[in-house]
Design an enzyme around this catalytic site. Structure first.
Site, PDB file in Angstrom:
ATOM      1  N   ASP A  32      -5.956  -0.348   2.093  1.00  0.00           N
ATOM      2  CA  ASP A  32      -4.549  -0.047   1.861  1.00  0.00           C
ATOM      3  C   ASP A  32      -3.794  -0.242   3.173  1.00  0.00           C
ATOM      4  O   ASP A  32      -4.314   0.080   4.244  1.00  0.00           O
ATOM      5  CB  ASP A  32      -4.382   1.409   1.424  1.00  0.00           C
TER       6      ASP A  32
ATOM      7  N   ASP B 136      -6.020  -4.145  -1.089  1.00  0.00           N
ATOM      8  CA  ASP B 136      -6.000  -2.943  -1.919  1.00  0.00           C
ATOM      9  C   ASP B 136      -4.542  -2.552  -2.143  1.00  0.00           C
ATOM     10  O   ASP B 136      -3.710  -3.399  -2.432  1.00  0.00           O
ATOM     11  CB  ASP B 136      -6.834  -1.843  -1.268  1.00  0.00           C
TER      12      ASP B 136
ATOM     13  N   ASP C  83      -1.383   4.198  -0.645  1.00  0.00           N
ATOM     14  CA  ASP C  83      -2.199   4.962  -1.587  1.00  0.00           C
ATOM     15  C   ASP C  83      -2.353   6.394  -1.084  1.00  0.00           C
ATOM     16  O   ASP C  83      -2.605   6.634   0.106  1.00  0.00           O
ATOM     17  CB  ASP C  83      -3.573   4.321  -1.767  1.00  0.00           C
TER      18      ASP C  83
ATOM     19  N   ARG D 231       1.537  -0.522 -10.453  1.00  0.00           N
ATOM     20  CA  ARG D 231       1.416   0.709  -9.666  1.00  0.00           C
ATOM     21  C   ARG D 231       2.676   0.943  -8.829  1.00  0.00           C
ATOM     22  O   ARG D 231       2.641   0.985  -7.611  1.00  0.00           O
ATOM     23  CB  ARG D 231       0.167   0.690  -8.782  1.00  0.00           C
TER      24      ARG D 231
END
Length: 331
Positions: A140, A169, A173, A226
Protein backbone atom coordinates in the site's frame (compact mmCIF):
# COMPACT_ATOMS: atom_id res chain seq x y z
CA UNK A 1 -28.15 -6.85 -7.28
CA UNK A 2 -30.01 -8.59 -4.44
CA UNK A 3 -33.76 -8.27 -4.52
CA UNK A 4 -34.60 -8.72 -0.85
CA UNK A 5 -36.16 -5.61 0.77
CA UNK A 6 -34.03 -3.09 2.68
CA UNK A 7 -33.59 -3.56 6.41
CA UNK A 8 -32.59 -1.08 9.05
CA UNK A 9 -29.77 -1.61 11.50
CA UNK A 10 -31.83 -1.09 14.63
CA UNK A 11 -30.55 -4.43 15.92
CA UNK A 12 -26.96 -3.27 15.81
CA UNK A 13 -25.69 -0.71 18.33
CA UNK A 14 -24.05 2.47 17.06
CA UNK A 15 -20.37 2.90 17.26
CA UNK A 16 -20.35 6.37 18.80
CA UNK A 17 -17.72 5.77 21.44
CA UNK A 18 -15.96 8.35 23.51
CA UNK A 19 -12.87 9.63 21.76
CA UNK A 20 -9.66 8.69 23.52
CA UNK A 21 -7.38 11.40 24.85
CA UNK A 22 -4.46 12.41 22.68
CA UNK A 23 -1.13 10.90 23.52
CA UNK A 24 1.17 13.37 25.28
CA UNK A 25 3.82 14.91 23.03
CA UNK A 26 7.45 14.47 24.02
CA UNK A 27 9.38 17.72 24.02
CA UNK A 28 12.37 17.07 21.75
CA UNK A 29 12.91 15.27 18.45
CA UNK A 30 15.28 12.30 18.11
CA UNK A 31 18.81 13.15 17.11
CA UNK A 32 19.41 12.44 13.41
CA UNK A 33 22.12 13.29 10.92
CA UNK A 34 20.05 15.75 8.90
CA UNK A 35 19.81 19.47 8.43
CA UNK A 36 17.72 21.16 11.17
CA UNK A 37 15.65 24.18 10.15
CA UNK A 38 13.09 26.39 11.86
CA UNK A 39 9.61 25.11 11.20
CA UNK A 40 7.95 27.09 8.40
CA UNK A 41 4.53 28.56 8.88
CA UNK A 42 1.86 26.00 8.12
CA UNK A 43 4.23 23.02 8.15
CA UNK A 44 2.39 21.23 10.94
CA UNK A 45 -1.09 20.00 10.06
CA UNK A 46 -3.95 21.84 11.70
CA UNK A 47 -6.49 19.52 13.27
CA UNK A 48 -8.34 17.50 10.62
CA UNK A 49 -12.10 17.63 10.27
CA UNK A 50 -13.96 14.40 10.98
CA UNK A 51 -13.11 11.33 12.98
CA UNK A 52 -9.43 12.33 12.94
CA UNK A 53 -10.13 15.65 14.66
CA UNK A 54 -7.56 16.51 17.28
CA UNK A 55 -4.65 14.91 15.42
CA UNK A 56 -1.64 17.24 15.63
CA UNK A 57 1.31 15.12 14.50
CA UNK A 58 4.60 16.66 15.56
CA UNK A 59 2.92 19.94 16.43
CA UNK A 60 5.42 22.76 16.89
CA UNK A 61 8.51 20.58 17.15
CA UNK A 62 11.57 21.92 15.33
CA UNK A 63 11.50 20.57 11.78
CA UNK A 64 14.21 18.57 10.04
CA UNK A 65 14.53 18.39 6.26
CA UNK A 66 15.67 15.15 4.63
CA UNK A 67 16.43 14.15 1.07
CA UNK A 68 17.82 10.61 1.40
CA UNK A 69 16.24 7.33 2.49
CA UNK A 70 18.63 6.76 5.39
CA UNK A 71 18.02 10.25 6.75
CA UNK A 72 14.27 9.84 6.42
CA UNK A 73 14.26 6.49 8.26
CA UNK A 74 16.27 7.97 11.10
CA UNK A 75 14.10 11.07 11.31
CA UNK A 76 10.73 9.30 11.61
CA UNK A 77 11.81 6.70 14.17
CA UNK A 78 10.60 6.82 17.76
CA UNK A 79 7.77 8.45 19.66
CA UNK A 80 9.18 11.90 20.37
CA UNK A 81 7.40 14.85 18.76
CA UNK A 82 8.88 15.54 15.32
CA UNK A 83 8.19 17.30 12.03
CA UNK A 84 10.02 15.70 9.09
CA UNK A 85 10.15 17.66 5.83
CA UNK A 86 10.84 15.63 2.69
CA UNK A 87 12.67 17.44 -0.11
CA UNK A 88 12.68 15.77 -3.53
CA UNK A 89 11.64 12.25 -4.50
CA UNK A 90 13.12 9.38 -2.47
CA UNK A 91 13.13 5.82 -3.84
CA UNK A 92 11.85 3.21 -1.41
CA UNK A 93 12.13 -0.56 -1.41
CA UNK A 94 9.57 -2.14 0.87
CA UNK A 95 8.19 0.07 3.62
CA UNK A 96 9.31 2.59 6.21
CA UNK A 97 7.70 2.68 9.65
CA UNK A 98 6.66 6.10 10.97
CA UNK A 99 6.63 6.66 14.74
CA UNK A 100 4.02 8.33 16.93
CA UNK A 101 3.62 12.11 17.28
CA UNK A 102 4.98 12.72 13.80
CA UNK A 103 4.24 15.02 10.90
CA UNK A 104 5.70 13.99 7.54
CA UNK A 105 5.45 16.93 5.15
CA UNK A 106 6.50 17.24 1.52
CA UNK A 107 8.26 20.48 0.55
CA UNK A 108 8.95 21.62 -2.98
CA UNK A 109 7.38 20.04 -6.04
CA UNK A 110 7.27 17.14 -6.31
CA UNK A 111 8.41 15.70 -3.02
CA UNK A 112 7.71 12.24 -1.70
CA UNK A 113 8.41 8.60 -2.45
CA UNK A 114 8.31 6.06 -5.24
CA UNK A 115 8.47 2.27 -5.25
CA UNK A 116 7.54 1.64 -1.62
CA UNK A 117 5.28 2.38 1.32
CA UNK A 118 4.88 4.35 4.51
CA UNK A 119 3.55 2.23 7.38
CA UNK A 120 1.89 3.46 10.56
CA UNK A 121 1.78 0.43 12.88
CA UNK A 122 0.77 0.61 16.56
CA UNK A 123 1.26 4.38 16.66
CA UNK A 124 -0.85 7.41 17.46
CA UNK A 125 -1.10 11.06 16.41
CA UNK A 126 0.45 11.05 12.93
CA UNK A 127 -0.03 13.46 10.02
CA UNK A 128 1.01 12.56 6.45
CA UNK A 129 0.75 15.65 4.28
CA UNK A 130 1.68 17.16 0.90
CA UNK A 131 3.52 14.09 -0.44
CA UNK A 132 3.54 12.46 -3.87
CA UNK A 133 3.71 8.68 -3.42
CA UNK A 134 3.75 6.50 -6.52
CA UNK A 135 4.08 2.87 -7.62
CA UNK A 136 4.40 1.10 -4.29
CA UNK A 137 4.97 -2.38 -5.71
CA UNK A 138 3.20 -5.14 -3.74
CA UNK A 139 2.54 -2.61 -0.97
CA UNK A 140 0.00 0.00 0.00
CA UNK A 141 1.24 3.52 -0.61
CA UNK A 142 0.16 4.29 2.98
CA UNK A 143 -0.64 1.49 5.44
CA UNK A 144 -2.36 2.21 8.77
CA UNK A 145 -2.45 -0.74 11.19
CA UNK A 146 -3.49 -0.80 14.86
CA UNK A 147 -3.12 2.98 14.98
CA UNK A 148 -5.24 5.90 16.18
CA UNK A 149 -5.50 9.61 15.44
CA UNK A 150 -4.26 9.82 11.86
CA UNK A 151 -4.61 12.62 9.31
CA UNK A 152 -3.78 11.88 5.65
CA UNK A 153 -4.10 15.20 3.88
CA UNK A 154 -3.26 16.83 0.53
CA UNK A 155 -1.27 13.94 -0.92
CA UNK A 156 -1.06 12.68 -4.52
CA UNK A 157 -1.18 8.88 -4.59
CA UNK A 158 -0.89 6.89 -7.81
CA UNK A 159 0.39 3.88 -9.72
CA UNK A 160 -0.76 2.74 -13.17
CA UNK A 161 -3.29 0.30 -14.59
CA UNK A 162 -0.89 -1.27 -17.06
CA UNK A 163 -0.36 -4.26 -14.74
CA UNK A 164 -2.83 -6.63 -13.08
CA UNK A 165 -4.89 -5.47 -10.11
CA UNK A 166 -2.60 -7.20 -7.59
CA UNK A 167 0.72 -5.88 -8.93
CA UNK A 168 0.26 -2.94 -6.56
CA UNK A 169 -1.88 -3.08 -3.43
CA UNK A 170 -4.03 -0.25 -2.06
CA UNK A 171 -3.28 3.46 -1.98
CA UNK A 172 -4.49 4.02 1.61
CA UNK A 173 -5.37 0.87 3.59
CA UNK A 174 -6.59 1.06 7.19
CA UNK A 175 -6.81 -2.13 9.24
CA UNK A 176 -6.43 -4.01 12.53
CA UNK A 177 -8.77 -1.85 14.63
CA UNK A 178 -7.24 1.45 13.57
CA UNK A 179 -9.47 4.32 14.63
CA UNK A 180 -10.16 8.05 14.36
CA UNK A 181 -8.76 8.63 10.90
CA UNK A 182 -9.41 11.44 8.42
CA UNK A 183 -8.44 11.15 4.74
CA UNK A 184 -8.86 14.59 3.15
CA UNK A 185 -7.98 16.58 0.04
CA UNK A 186 -5.97 13.77 -1.59
CA UNK A 187 -5.73 12.72 -5.24
CA UNK A 188 -6.04 8.96 -5.84
CA UNK A 189 -5.13 8.29 -9.46
CA UNK A 190 -4.63 5.45 -11.99
CA UNK A 191 -5.03 2.51 -9.65
CA UNK A 192 -7.17 -0.58 -9.15
CA UNK A 193 -7.80 -0.73 -5.37
CA UNK A 194 -8.19 2.69 -3.81
CA UNK A 195 -8.73 2.50 -0.04
CA UNK A 196 -9.62 -0.51 2.10
CA UNK A 197 -10.72 -0.06 5.71
CA UNK A 198 -10.98 -3.46 7.39
CA UNK A 199 -8.87 -6.13 5.72
CA UNK A 200 -10.86 -9.33 6.28
CA UNK A 201 -14.39 -10.65 6.84
CA UNK A 202 -12.90 -12.80 9.60
CA UNK A 203 -11.58 -9.96 11.76
CA UNK A 204 -14.77 -8.95 13.58
CA UNK A 205 -13.39 -9.56 17.07
CA UNK A 206 -10.62 -7.02 16.56
CA UNK A 207 -12.32 -4.50 14.29
CA UNK A 208 -15.85 -4.16 15.69
CA UNK A 209 -16.22 -0.84 17.49
CA UNK A 210 -13.24 0.68 15.65
CA UNK A 211 -12.42 1.74 12.07
CA UNK A 212 -14.06 5.16 12.34
CA UNK A 213 -12.91 6.97 9.20
CA UNK A 214 -13.86 10.22 7.43
CA UNK A 215 -13.10 10.77 3.73
CA UNK A 216 -13.73 14.28 2.42
CA UNK A 217 -12.71 16.37 -0.59
CA UNK A 218 -10.71 13.59 -2.24
CA UNK A 219 -10.43 13.14 -6.00
CA UNK A 220 -10.56 9.52 -7.17
CA UNK A 221 -9.52 9.60 -10.84
CA UNK A 222 -9.42 6.33 -12.81
CA UNK A 223 -9.51 4.20 -9.66
CA UNK A 224 -11.40 0.96 -10.26
CA UNK A 225 -12.86 0.14 -6.84
CA UNK A 226 -12.64 0.43 -3.00
CA UNK A 227 -13.58 4.10 -2.86
CA UNK A 228 -13.57 3.12 -0.03
CA UNK A 229 -14.37 -0.45 0.98
CA UNK A 230 -15.31 -0.54 4.69
CA UNK A 231 -15.89 -3.54 6.97
CA UNK A 232 -17.28 -3.42 10.53
CA UNK A 233 -16.59 0.29 11.07
CA UNK A 234 -18.29 3.65 10.67
CA UNK A 235 -17.49 5.77 7.62
CA UNK A 236 -18.42 9.27 6.53
CA UNK A 237 -17.77 9.92 2.83
CA UNK A 238 -18.61 13.50 1.85
CA UNK A 239 -17.71 16.07 -0.82
CA UNK A 240 -15.56 13.64 -2.83
CA UNK A 241 -15.24 13.53 -6.62
CA UNK A 242 -15.15 10.06 -8.21
CA UNK A 243 -14.39 9.58 -11.92
CA UNK A 244 -14.07 6.32 -13.82
CA UNK A 245 -14.84 3.70 -11.15
CA UNK A 246 -16.40 0.30 -11.59
CA UNK A 247 -17.62 0.17 -7.97
CA UNK A 248 -16.99 3.09 -5.66
CA UNK A 249 -18.30 3.10 -2.06
CA UNK A 250 -18.63 -0.43 -0.65
CA UNK A 251 -20.14 -0.98 2.80
CA UNK A 252 -19.83 -4.58 4.00
CA UNK A 253 -19.80 -6.79 7.12
CA UNK A 254 -22.21 -4.57 9.02
CA UNK A 255 -20.29 -1.36 8.37
CA UNK A 256 -22.26 1.90 8.54
CA UNK A 257 -21.66 4.50 5.84
CA UNK A 258 -23.03 8.01 5.39
CA UNK A 259 -22.47 9.02 1.76
CA UNK A 260 -23.13 12.73 1.42
CA UNK A 261 -22.86 15.42 -1.30
CA UNK A 262 -20.41 13.52 -3.53
CA UNK A 263 -20.12 13.65 -7.31
CA UNK A 264 -19.76 10.50 -9.44
CA UNK A 265 -18.90 10.52 -13.13
CA UNK A 266 -18.33 7.62 -15.56
CA UNK A 267 -18.97 5.27 -12.65
CA UNK A 268 -20.94 2.03 -12.91
CA UNK A 269 -21.96 1.57 -9.24
CA UNK A 270 -21.66 4.55 -6.91
CA UNK A 271 -22.60 2.74 -3.68
CA UNK A 272 -23.08 -0.95 -2.88
CA UNK A 273 -23.83 -2.78 0.35
CA UNK A 274 -24.20 -6.27 -1.10
CA UNK A 275 -21.07 -7.63 -2.75
CA UNK A 276 -18.28 -10.07 -2.00
CA UNK A 277 -18.66 -10.50 1.77
CA UNK A 278 -20.51 -12.86 4.12
CA UNK A 279 -22.64 -10.00 5.46
CA UNK A 280 -23.97 -6.85 3.85
CA UNK A 281 -23.26 -3.37 5.13
CA UNK A 282 -25.51 -0.35 5.65
CA UNK A 283 -25.58 2.93 3.75
CA UNK A 284 -27.43 6.23 3.95
CA UNK A 285 -27.26 8.55 0.95
CA UNK A 286 -28.08 12.24 0.77
CA UNK A 287 -27.30 15.11 -1.57
CA UNK A 288 -25.18 13.13 -4.06
CA UNK A 289 -24.87 13.73 -7.79
CA UNK A 290 -24.74 10.15 -9.06
CA UNK A 291 -24.19 11.10 -12.69
CA UNK A 292 -26.19 8.09 -13.86
CA UNK A 293 -24.36 5.57 -11.67
CA UNK A 294 -26.34 2.74 -10.11
CA UNK A 295 -26.76 2.10 -6.39
CA UNK A 296 -27.16 -1.28 -4.68
CA UNK A 297 -28.55 -0.58 -1.21
CA UNK A 298 -29.79 -3.73 0.51
CA UNK A 299 -29.72 -2.21 4.02
CA UNK A 300 -30.46 1.37 4.99
CA UNK A 301 -28.66 2.38 8.16
CA UNK A 302 -29.16 4.80 11.03
CA UNK A 303 -25.80 6.59 10.86
CA UNK A 304 -26.97 10.01 9.71
CA UNK A 305 -25.48 12.36 12.30
CA UNK A 306 -21.66 12.26 12.61
CA UNK A 307 -20.42 13.00 16.14
CA UNK A 308 -18.30 15.99 15.10
CA UNK A 309 -18.72 19.42 13.55
CA UNK A 310 -18.31 19.77 9.80
CA UNK A 311 -19.73 21.68 6.85
CA UNK A 312 -20.59 19.70 3.72
CA UNK A 313 -20.66 21.91 0.65
CA UNK A 314 -23.34 21.06 -1.93
CA UNK A 315 -22.53 18.61 -4.69
CA UNK A 316 -22.91 21.42 -7.24
CA UNK A 317 -19.62 23.00 -6.08
CA UNK A 318 -17.61 19.84 -5.30
CA UNK A 319 -15.94 19.38 -8.70
CA UNK A 320 -14.57 22.92 -8.73
CA UNK A 321 -13.41 22.76 -5.11
CA UNK A 322 -11.77 19.35 -5.33
CA UNK A 323 -10.02 19.77 -8.66
CA UNK A 324 -8.63 23.12 -7.52
CA UNK A 325 -7.62 22.06 -4.02
CA UNK A 326 -6.86 18.34 -3.77
CA UNK A 327 -3.41 16.79 -3.99
CA UNK A 328 0.18 17.63 -3.18
CA UNK A 329 1.24 21.20 -3.86
CA UNK A 330 -2.25 22.59 -3.26
CA UNK A 331 -1.80 23.86 0.30
Amino acid sequence: MRTRPPRTDARRPGLHARRPALAALVASAAAVAVLTLPQPAGAAESSPVGFGAGTTGGGSATAVTVSTLDAFKAAVTGSSAKVVRVGGTISLSGQVDVGSDTTVLGVGSPSGFTGGSLRLKKVTNVVIRNLSISKAIKRDAITVQSSTKVGIDHNSLSSDRDHGKDYYDGLVDISHASDYVTVSWNVFKDHYKGSLAGHSDNNADEDTGHLRVTYHHNWFDNVNSRIPSLRFGTGHFYDNYVVGAETAVHSRMGAKMLVENNVFRSTQVAVTTSRDSDEDGYANLRGNDLGGAATEISQVGTFTDPPYGYTAEPASSVVASVTAGAGAGKL
